[in-house]
Design a protein around this motif. Structure first.
Motif, PDB file in Angstrom:
ATOM      1  N   GLY A 151       0.819  -1.205   0.000  1.00 57.28           N
ATOM      2  CA  GLY A 151       0.000   0.000   0.000  1.00 57.28           C
ATOM      3  C   GLY A 151       0.855   1.257   0.000  1.00 57.28           C
ATOM      4  O   GLY A 151       0.585   2.203  -0.733  1.00 57.28           O
ATOM      5  N   ALA A 180      -4.395  -1.200   3.041  1.00 57.28           N
ATOM      6  CA  ALA A 180      -3.513  -1.013   1.882  1.00 57.28           C
ATOM      7  C   ALA A 180      -4.297  -0.715   0.608  1.00 57.28           C
ATOM      8  O   ALA A 180      -3.881   0.124  -0.204  1.00 57.28           O
ATOM      9  CB  ALA A 180      -2.664  -2.267   1.682  1.00 57.28           C
ATOM     10  N   HIS A 183      -5.057   2.805  -1.030  1.00 52.96           N
ATOM     11  CA  HIS A 183      -3.904   3.572  -1.526  1.00 52.96           C
ATOM     12  C   HIS A 183      -3.607   3.276  -2.998  1.00 52.96           C
ATOM     13  O   HIS A 183      -2.828   3.999  -3.617  1.00 52.96           O
ATOM     14  CB  HIS A 183      -2.658   3.235  -0.701  1.00 52.96           C
ATOM     15  CG  HIS A 183      -2.684   3.796   0.685  1.00 52.96           C
ATOM     16  ND1 HIS A 183      -2.323   5.094   0.981  1.00 52.96           N
ATOM     17  CD2 HIS A 183      -3.044   3.234   1.867  1.00 52.96           C
ATOM     18  CE1 HIS A 183      -2.452   5.308   2.282  1.00 52.96           C
ATOM     19  NE2 HIS A 183      -2.879   4.203   2.844  1.00 52.96           N
TER      20      HIS A 183
END
Length: 232
Positions: A151, A180, A183
């Motif tokens: 991420g 994660a 992102h």
């Protein structure tokens, strides 16, 4: 200026960073010849530049020195090598030592996370490959770190693996994958997130909702969830 005039015709550097740099250009013995993690800024900066400009043998000696300072040395060196270009031998030595320490099961957990923080922000181009390798680790803590690392490095190629980690046996790994995914940039991320909010376990749904709170572009999804009768 860079220098400060002292008594008896002595001068000192006004900036510890400059002092540490020029100390490593000297042929005389410096603090770096007897390395330690010191609270004195001048000693710290001297060691800082020694890590980035010294020969590999010195780096190995520094990292394997006093056992009481082992973890502090590795952590500091991992921060200091950020300024070195990819492929630099000193960068390779330090990152290899950091990785070995992180994956060692006997390393204290707090140290593993501390080192991982610096590793994940080291700007090394090999990080996504390393993180994808860690996804197959038998250690849940390493799989979770791998998810967080992917991420942080915004590795969109790892979306299928991260999606599968939301069904991992370890809650920590599930939570890491949920944090994660937002992102990463991909057309499919929105669908994956919506499916997780609708069909995921309680841990997954709460973790996804918490993760989306930090991403304004996904707040519309959270607002839609407020209409859900099954809201947690």
């Amino acid at each position: 200026g860079s220098l400060i005039s002292r008594a008896n015709d002595y001068y000192s550097w006004s900036c510890p960073l400059c002092a540490g740099y020029f100390a490593n250009l000297s042929d005389n013995q410096t603090f770096a010849d007897s390395p330690s993690i010191s609270t004195w800024s001048i000693e710290e900066e001297t060691t800082h530049f020694a890590v980035t400009v010294s020969n590999p043998a010195w780096i190995e000696k520094f990292l394997d020195g006093n056992p009481e300072e082992k973890y502090d040395r590795i952590a500091s060196a991992t921060v200091w090598i950020r300024c070195l270009p990819a492929g630099h031998p000193n960068r390779t030595i330090v990152l290899r030592k950091a990785v070995q320490t992180i994956i060692e099961p006997h390393t204290p957990e707090i140290v593993r996370f501390h080192l991982f923080k610096y590793l994940a922000t080291s700007n090394d181009p090999a990080l996504p490959v390393l993180m994808r390798q860690w996804l197959n680790s038998p250690q849940p803590i390493i799989r979770g770190m791998a998810a967080l690392g992917l991420g942080l490095t915004t590795d969109s190629n790892s979306i299928p693996q991260l999606q599968s980690l939301m069904n991992d046996a370890s809650p920590f790994v599930q939570i890491s994958a949920c944090h994660a995914l937002p992102h990463l940039e991909s057309m499919e991320i929105k669908n994956i997130i919506q499916q997780a909010l609708q069909n995921g376990s309680e841990v997954v749904r709460m973790s996804v909702a918490e993760a989306l709170a930090y991403h304004p572009e996904y707040h519309i999804i959270l607002k839609d969830c407020l209409q859900n009768q099954d809201i947690l």
